[in-house]
Design an enzyme around this catalytic site. Structure first.
Site, PDB file in Angstrom:
ATOM      1  N   GLU A 165       0.942  -1.339  -0.122  1.00 27.15           N
ATOM      2  CA  GLU A 165      -0.210   0.109  -0.004  1.00 27.15           C
ATOM      3  C   GLU A 165       0.716   1.133  -0.076  1.00 27.15           C
ATOM      4  O   GLU A 165       0.357   2.264  -0.518  1.00 27.15           O
ATOM      5  CB  GLU A 165      -0.877  -0.045   1.217  1.00 27.15           C
ATOM      6  CG  GLU A 165      -2.260   0.716   0.830  1.00 27.15           C
ATOM      7  CD  GLU A 165      -3.437   0.295   1.958  1.00 27.15           C
ATOM      8  OE1 GLU A 165      -4.446  -0.161   1.763  1.00 27.15           O
ATOM      9  OE2 GLU A 165      -2.899   0.195   3.153  1.00 27.15           O
TER      10      GLU A 165
ATOM     11  N   HIS B  80       6.196 -27.187  -0.675  1.00 29.25           N
ATOM     12  CA  HIS B  80       5.606 -27.887  -1.345  1.00 29.25           C
ATOM     13  C   HIS B  80       4.360 -27.580  -2.015  1.00 29.25           C
ATOM     14  O   HIS B  80       3.464 -28.177  -2.346  1.00 29.25           O
ATOM     15  CB  HIS B  80       5.047 -29.190  -0.181  1.00 29.25           C
ATOM     16  CG  HIS B  80       6.013 -29.817   0.574  1.00 29.25           C
ATOM     17  ND1 HIS B  80       6.372 -31.063   0.448  1.00 29.25           N
ATOM     18  CD2 HIS B  80       6.732 -29.300   1.713  1.00 29.25           C
ATOM     19  CE1 HIS B  80       7.407 -31.339   1.299  1.00 29.25           C
ATOM     20  NE2 HIS B  80       7.630 -30.361   2.113  1.00 29.25           N
TER      21      HIS B  80
ATOM     22  N   LYS C  21     -14.098   1.054  -4.088  1.00 27.35           N
ATOM     23  CA  LYS C  21     -15.134   1.390  -3.217  1.00 27.35           C
ATOM     24  C   LYS C  21     -16.046   2.281  -3.902  1.00 27.35           C
ATOM     25  O   LYS C  21     -17.185   2.284  -3.561  1.00 27.35           O
ATOM     26  CB  LYS C  21     -14.459   2.500  -2.028  1.00 27.35           C
ATOM     27  CG  LYS C  21     -13.640   2.041  -1.069  1.00 27.35           C
ATOM     28  CD  LYS C  21     -13.332   2.670   0.122  1.00 27.35           C
ATOM     29  CE  LYS C  21     -12.047   1.913   0.968  1.00 27.35           C
ATOM     30  NZ  LYS C  21     -11.402   2.910   1.853  1.00 27.35           N
TER      31      LYS C  21
HETATM   32  O1  PA5 Z   1      -3.103   1.618   5.899  1.00 27.23           O
HETATM   33  C1  PA5 Z   1      -4.121   2.145   5.805  1.00 27.23           C
HETATM   34  O2  PA5 Z   1      -4.415   3.374   5.941  1.00 27.23           O
HETATM   35  C2  PA5 Z   1      -5.438   1.497   5.450  1.00 27.23           C
HETATM   36  O3  PA5 Z   1      -5.227   0.026   5.418  1.00 27.23           O
HETATM   37  C3  PA5 Z   1      -6.605   1.532   6.620  1.00 27.23           C
HETATM   38  O4  PA5 Z   1      -5.695   1.037   7.626  1.00 27.23           O
HETATM   39  C4  PA5 Z   1      -7.632   0.555   6.346  1.00 27.23           C
HETATM   40  O5  PA5 Z   1      -8.135   0.934   5.015  1.00 27.23           O
HETATM   41  C5  PA5 Z   1      -8.760   0.671   7.405  1.00 27.23           C
HETATM   42  O6  PA5 Z   1      -9.210   1.904   7.524  1.00 27.23           O
HETATM   43  P1  PA5 Z   1      -9.973   2.411   8.677  1.00 27.23           P
HETATM   44  O7  PA5 Z   1      -9.079   2.547   9.851  1.00 27.23           O
HETATM   45  O8  PA5 Z   1     -10.128   4.076   8.374  1.00 27.23           O
HETATM   46  O9  PA5 Z   1     -11.121   1.953   8.845  1.00 27.23           O
END
Ligand code: PA5
Length: 425
Positions: A279, A300, A415
């Site tokens: 990410e 495996h 989303k």
């Molecule tokens: O690293 C990040 O920002 C994302 O992976 C969020 O943690 C994830 O989308 C969850 O978001 P939130 O804490 O706003 O529900």
């Protein structure tokens, strides 16, 4: 506490060639001037964290430990992966500890959600809902179900005592709901993004409920801060050397990095790492694809591809010198399975021999480069230390690509489509 070895992948000269660039990026990180610098709060969090809140985390954890069979962590992405990685790595998978920790709010799977709801029906339960934005759909769906369940089971007042909310300090749907209901609230700091948040209340409350000493976690973070924050020299800073080695691998055409460990209780650590690097770095059509395998289990399955398949990847071998537990393989008088040649040996020794044999097979015969990250053990302190190691390595790695490590614009695209299909305004 962490040793980095690049010699199975590239030379130290290739890494040191990046020193000038690293010196510049080091300043962006330590002086908090790099891209996305309003999310560099994790850099010195080990010095700045709220000590009062830290004590309240311990108190709430103690309450949960004394009052529930199941502790539900309701969150997704950075709001659950770090805690799960820590709990599994430090405690192991079958530690027989109470309460049982179950993760929910991380899927739309009707099967998973229904089964969890049925499983907790006759159990004593506490809930920690975690969301920085406070609006994440997977988490909000699960939390509505849990809230109704808790209120049916314990009444409004009882539910209030057993629900903990970790979210933004001032705004958001979850913040407003938690405040109105009077839940114990914990804060996700403004300047720390989800995937860097395991060292805040986001990770620390579930980790403490699992019976792990969170002072030790923070000591590990602090030690890593002292080791990596004051030193940009690539021969002395293994986190930066690892970050640069990733770029060297990429220059050699390696587009995928496989995080390899030899302990099943570190499989979730790899999942956490995948989120951190995937990410943070996967933007602007750049970055290395993070993937993972747990050997020898996956030797495996994926082992065949690594050995003989397309030469697109390198491995990052994450090794722990000491296992949590060990046992001696027994002698058998009949030896019908012909396994007596291993009698008297430790299982961990056998695992390490498998690792050495595999390293040689992949590197020498398969031509797959291996970076090696060596940690002492799987303790709470080592976990904290390793988190910071990967945080700062990830920031360095992204900045070397001129990428902002702290946003995730691509995540919004699915989303938008989903909300349209779901009929959300
Ligand atoms: O690293 C990040 O920002 C994302 O992976 C969020 O943690 C994830 O989308 C969850 O978001 P939130 O804490 O706003 O529900």
């Amino acid at each position: 506490m962490i040793k980095f070895d690049c010699t199975h992948a590239c030379s130290m000269d290739e890494i040191v060639a990046y020193q000038d660039r690293v010196n510049e990026v080091h300043k962006w990180i330590t002086e908090k001037t790099g891209k996305g610098n309003d999310f560099l709060g994790w850099v010195d969090w080990c010095k700045n964290y709220d000590k009062e809140e830290f004590e309240q985390i311990k108190k709430s954890a103690e309450f949960a430990r004394n009052n529930c069979d199941v502790f539900l962590v309701c969150g997704i992405g950075g709001s659950y992966l770090g805690a799960r990685a820590a709990i599994e790595m430090i405690n192991g998978l079958y530690a027989d500890k109470k309460p049982e920790i179950i993760f929910i709010g991380n899927t739309f799977s009707s099967t998973y959600i229904s089964q969890v709801m049925k499983y907790i029906e006759n159990k004593e339960v506490c809930v920690n809902v975690i969301s920085k934005s406070g609006t994440t759909t997977e988490t909000a769906i699960a939390f509505r179900l849990l809230k109704q369940f808790m209120e049916r089971k314990y009444g409004k007042d009882g539910a209030r005592e057993r629900i903990f909310a970790t979210t933004d300090k001032a705004k958001g749907t979850l913040h407003d709901l938690a405040k109105a209901e009077g839940y114990q609230m914990f804060v996700i700091p403004d300047d720390i993004g989800g995937r860097y948040s395991v060292i805040t209340a986001v990770g620390l409350l579930p980790i403490a409920v699992a019976g792990i000493n969170i002072d030790d976690v923070m000591n590990g973070v602090k030690k890593a801060f002292d080791d990596f924050n004051t030193e940009a020299d690539l021969t002395k800073n293994p986190a930066y050397a690892y970050a640069v080695a990733r770029r060297v691998m990429e220059e050699k055409g390696k587009v995928a990095e496989m995080f390899v460990s030899y302990d099943l209780n570190t499989t979730m650590l790899a999942e956490w790492w995948k989120q951190l690097f995937g990410e943070s770095e996967g933007k602007e059509e750049k970055g290395i694809l993070p993937c993972s395998a747990t050997f020898s289990t996956d030797l495996h399955s994926l082992g065949q591809f690594v050995q003989d398949g397309r030469k697109c990847l390198y491995e990052t071998l994450v090794l722990f010198e000491k296992p949590i537990e060990d046992m001696i393989f027994p002698e058998d008088a009949e030896n019908a399975d012909s396994m007596n040649y291993l009698a008297g040996k430790n299982l961990d020794w056998i695992n390490k021999m498998a690792m050495q044999g595999t390293l040689e097979a992949h590197e020498k015969t398969g031509g797959v480069p291996n970076l090696i990250i060596k940690a002492e053990d799987m303790s709470a302190e080592s976990f904290g230390y390793m988190c910071y190691f990967f945080f700062i390595a990830c920031a360095m790695s992204c900045y070397l690509l001129d990428i902002n490590p702290f946003n995730q614009p691509g995540v919004e695209v699915y989303k938008k489509n989903m909300f349209k299909l779901l009929g959300k305004n």
